[in-house]
Write an enzyme that holds these catalytic residues in place. Sequence first.
Site: not given
Lengths: 211, 221
Positions: A47-49
């Site tokens: 998840s890019e966060n």
Amino acid sequence: MKSLSDSALAARVAQDIPDGSYVNLGIGKPTHVSAHLPEGREVLYQSENGLLGVGPVPPTGAEDPELIDASKRFVTPATGAAYFDQTDSFAMMRGGHIDIAVLGAYQVAENGDLANWATLDEKYPPAVGGAMDLVVGVPTILVMMRHVNRDGSPKLLKTCSFPLTGLGVVSRVYTDLAVLDVTPAGFRLVELAPGNSLDAVQALTEATILT
Amino acid sequence: MDKTVADLARAVAPITDGASIMIGGFGSSGIPFGLIDALCAQGTTGLTVISNNAGAGETGIATLLKAGRVAKVICSYPRTPGSIWFERRYEAGEVALEVVPQGTLAERIRAAGAGLGGFLTPTAYGTRLAEGKETRVIDGRGYVLEAPLHADFALVRAARGDRYGNLSYHATARNFNPVMAMGAAHTIAEVRHLASEPLDPETVITPGIFVQSVVEYGVRP
């Protein structure tokens, strides 16, 4: 026409995620792919966060507001998960460390061009997020979308009319009607969703479907 | 050395009209809500806000947009469910928008903090977001020259901090906070827990050298 449901489409994409992969699932429909992964495969979702190893949604009451995925859903860390900051997160993408990304799209062209961040409506603020970073760095870009727009107009085109996210980046497209590979010659049919004919699907596709 | 500040109002007092401010957070996670509210209460206006999103609902960056304090937003993803105040200001032409790919946003901030003059990235090559920018082809691949992104201030949120400015984070609340702490000239950290003893050096994610002031705000978002 016989259209696959969103969950059947997610299950079809999940079939093609190999054991041991690192995978980024885009926001929206692609998020549901992980729920359909065939048994016996271990895959870590990025998840890019800042989470590698996205686990299931927590039970009601156990949500942690500081533990979310890129779609802003409450999640849990999977076994083997890691947290990190944005620069590491995008080094994973641009640096070629992620194996597969599954993204939604407004339009895909027969040369693999992808448009999924902005429309031609100037009043509508564009939002790119991590899409442009993913498509330049991740070697396999899978697109998951409806075959046509709500008004019936085609999304699989000769040339994209919307602003591009990346040039020649799409490997394969999964729609509710068909699975198509992007080849140097154009879209090549992999399979039709059950109950559909090539002629009927071609009629809803601007680009030519090769067989 | 003691970088602790007694309250939120004193922490944001150095911020003046027209300042550029990096604000940490992704979605609702890792946002320095206390500092943003104090900045809004202070009345500072004409701000350039650098953040991943542009606020949602009536909290965080949306508070500043609602109060008309923001002149420009530099972000990757302004449009999220509930981003009504950004959309309202944008449609009315009251706020300027610069959309930057998320990884490029992070790396431009890092370049500023690391003293670099910019970097070449394949991201956005050949797209509208690279228009007007210098490009280069290296080993057959196209790259875009991106400039460092500096800011006067950074507002960050951490789980724990100490008087040296050392910070540690919780789960996905880390996101942009460490790189923004590095990228801004003056970083103000809102910490959920201000430790009375220095943090264990093995657990420090943001070394205190990147932080100018620390204020405790125990409210859990």
